[in-house]
Design an enzyme around this catalytic site. Structure first.
Site, PDB file in Angstrom:
ATOM      1  N   HIS A   1      -1.325  -9.115  17.482  1.00  0.00           N
ATOM      2  CA  HIS A   1      -0.394  -8.119  17.510  1.00  0.00           C
ATOM      3  C   HIS A   1       0.745  -8.342  18.236  1.00  0.00           C
ATOM      4  CE1 HIS A   1      -3.769  -6.001  15.612  1.00  0.00           C
ATOM      5  NE2 HIS A   1      -2.914  -5.402  15.096  1.00  0.00           N
TER       6      HIS A   1
ATOM      7  N   ASP B   1       4.240 -10.075   6.875  1.00  0.00           N
ATOM      8  CA  ASP B   1       3.597 -11.340   6.309  1.00  0.00           C
ATOM      9  C   ASP B   1       4.445 -11.988   5.191  1.00  0.00           C
ATOM     10  OD1 ASP B   1       1.181 -11.067   7.771  1.00  0.00           O
ATOM     11  OD2 ASP B   1      -0.016 -10.295   5.875  1.00  0.00           O
TER      12      ASP B   1
ATOM     13  N   GLY C   1       0.843  -1.318  -0.099  1.00  0.00           N
ATOM     14  CA  GLY C   1      -0.245   0.028   0.036  1.00  0.00           C
ATOM     15  C   GLY C   1       0.938   1.171  -0.006  1.00  0.00           C
TER      16      GLY C   1
END
Ligand code: F6P
Length: 358
Positions: free
Chosen positions: A281, A139, A116
């Site tokens: 998280h 990831d 992004g």
């Protein structure tokens, strides 16, 4: 020369190591570094929102989690909306950023971000900003780099989580399900599962049937095993169905809950006491591992060298023990997914790990 550095999108361990690498390498060249606060947003307030960074400020921060600059995954610069959709950043936002950088005399920008933020960086580069990218994806799913910092720390947290679930699962003869990060790509689940001795690994890339998993658990029980460890990536789809979400996030839907669904079905199918746990998280927080500190530092230094040689519009890339660069355009268009017939999945199967598809 004055350069800027910012990190944008979700945080991950190793960001501060990159910042330290940028500051150290820039200082060696006699350059000044402006660290913009909260990602691209720091480019917008009158005169910019930044910290001037010298080695005195950054030496030693490589071991700290989070980012000293703060970050956000929302704001005025969103250029990527969902998978594959690109939005144009409004001209007034671009102008404001340009104006502030000009005012400060900042000639080039290091953008540390995932697909992004790199899509934003690419648009800025196409509009004349001097930008270099540093890949950031917990990831580890950017095709254009074999490894990104933060991933090793996340995998280490998964391994630790599995080690803990193993002992309590053994005590209680339970099936323990651990949900881990991995929106499109199941690398964290696959690496963490192999490293942490999982018996079942469920990924977004491999369609699975929970009947196969239940059979595997029953066979283990018949063979005298007291417990079974299941790792499931947050983006895995039960029975090839829908993603399990918790609602709309800032830029993408917020995933979460697949572990509980898997646990619920497995308990019903096997009759075994089953518990689920979401690592969430915890995978993104805390101190980076040694690998991530070193990789982050190398990425930061490389970004400055790319600016020095005018390699704008390119992203730092790690390939076979060597840090190099690729065009940002290449980086934002392709996700690196787990190959269901690749070596890592083969390894898991050879270890007797059930991937849920047979
Ligand atoms: O994309 C990285 C990631 O960590 C995903 O694995 C996860 O779904 C998401 O970010 C979480 O984002 P947020 O911090 O906005 O909840």
């Amino acid at each position: 020369m004055k350069i800027g550095v910012l990190n944008s999108g979700g945080d991950c361990p190793g960001l501060n190591a990159v910042i330290n690498g940028v500051v150290g390498a820039a200082d060696k060249l006699g350059w000044e570094v402006y660290g913009f606060i909260d990602g691209f947003e720091g480019l917008l307030p009158e005169g910019g929102d930044y910290l001037k960074l010298t080695p005195d400020d950054t030496i030693g921060i490589g071991k700290l989690g989070g980012t000293i600059l703060g970050t956000t995954n929302k704001g005025h610069f969103a250029a990527k909306v969902g998978v594959g959709d690109v939005a144009k950043i409004p001209e007034e936002i671009m102008s404001k950023a340009r104006e502030n950088m000009k005012l400060l005399g900042v000639e080039a920008l290091v953008v540390i971000g995932g697909d992004g933020s790199l899509t934003t960086a690419l648009q800025m580069n196409q509009e004349g900003f001097n930008v270099v990218g540093v890949p950031k994806t917990i990831d580890n799913d950017l095709q254009a780099t074999a490894m990104s910092f933060g991933f090793d720390s996340a995998v280490t947290t998964v391994v630790d989580g599995l080690d803990r679930l193993q002992t309590t699962g053994q005590s209680h003869k339970r099936v323990m399900v651990l949900e881990v990060m991995g929106r499109h790509a199941g690398w964290i689940a696959l690496w963490g599962g192999i490293g942490g001795g999982a018996h079942v690994i469920l990924l977004p890339e491999i369609e699975f049937d929970l009947e196969n998993v239940a059979e595997h658990i029953k066979r283990r029980e018949e063979a005298g095993q007291r417990s079974t460890l299941v790792v499931v990536a947050e983006g895995a789809r039960v029975g090839g169905g829908e993603l399990i979400t918790k609602g709309d996030g800032a830029s993408e839907v917020t995933l979460g809950g697949v572990g509980e669904v898997v646990a619920h079905h497995l308990e019903a199918m096997t009759g075994k006491d089953t518990r689920s746990c979401v690592l969430g998280h915890l995978q993104r927080g805390g101190s980076p591992t040694a690998i991530d500190r070193i990789l982050g530092a190398r990425f930061g230094v490389k970004a400055v060298k790319m600016i020095e040689s005018g390699e704008y519009g390119r992203m730092v890339s790690y390939q076979a023990y060597h840090v190099d660069s690729v065009p940002i355009e290449e980086a934002v268009h392709q996700l690196r997914l787990v190959n269901p017939t690749g070596e890592m999945v083969d390894t898991a199967r050879a270890l007797g790990i059930c991937m849920g598809d047979r």
